[in-house]
Design a protein around this motif. Sequence first.
Motif, PDB file in Angstrom:
ATOM      1  N   THR A  81       0.796  -1.223   0.000  1.00 46.50           N
ATOM      2  CA  THR A  81       0.000   0.000   0.000  1.00 46.50           C
ATOM      3  C   THR A  81       0.833   1.280   0.000  1.00 46.50           C
ATOM      4  O   THR A  81       0.321   2.332  -0.351  1.00 46.50           O
ATOM      5  CB  THR A  81      -0.957   0.017   1.207  1.00 46.50           C
ATOM      6  N   GLU A  82       2.077   1.206   0.338  1.00 44.62           N
ATOM      7  CA  GLU A  82       2.929   2.395   0.355  1.00 44.62           C
ATOM      8  C   GLU A  82       3.742   2.560  -0.920  1.00 44.62           C
ATOM      9  O   GLU A  82       4.596   3.439  -0.996  1.00 44.62           O
ATOM     10  CB  GLU A  82       3.877   2.336   1.567  1.00 44.62           C
ATOM     11  N   ASP A  83       3.484   1.754  -1.931  1.00 50.76           N
ATOM     12  CA  ASP A  83       4.273   1.777  -3.159  1.00 50.76           C
ATOM     13  C   ASP A  83       3.591   2.671  -4.201  1.00 50.76           C
ATOM     14  O   ASP A  83       2.582   2.285  -4.792  1.00 50.76           O
ATOM     15  CB  ASP A  83       4.420   0.350  -3.698  1.00 50.76           C
TER      16      ASP A  83
END
Length: 167
Positions: A81-83
């Motif tokens: 989700t942080e990419d």
Amino acid sequence: VEASARGQDTVAIVMNLRWDVLAWNHAHSVIFRDYGTIPVAERNLLEILLTRPVQHMTESQLETTARRMVARLRFDYSRSTEDPKFEALVRRLSTASPRFARLWRIPAFTLRAFGVHKFTHPRFGELAFEHTSTVPDGHPNLRVVICTPDNPAAKRAIEQVNAELRR
């Protein structure tokens, strides 16, 4: 993955969680596609499948494959989700592929995107390969996909590819 130069009975690729193809063997280049002819920035398996014509698959085969792959992508996405590159991929696919946009809205996910893939190869005829996916120890963001022949024609195709490579 270059092991096919010595001859083997499998087709193989290595991908990251975004389905960017990082490596492949010679058999994959002959049986499925040669990623060496595709610019590095465009070597995403899902983008290729969902945004470019696929002559070797029927509409039904493409729908089934896309459904499994998008369900697996949803799981991979949940782990990343942080990419921002992953976010960009989902936006690109949602815009470029009505099929992806429709399938992405379906809440199903799976840990298994692979199984037996059947298709008509222009050179080798009706082929079937069983796809198996594994995560190498120490590399949780990589996936090695190994395709083993699942019918006699696929076995003959691999044998012929390996024989040609040895010449």
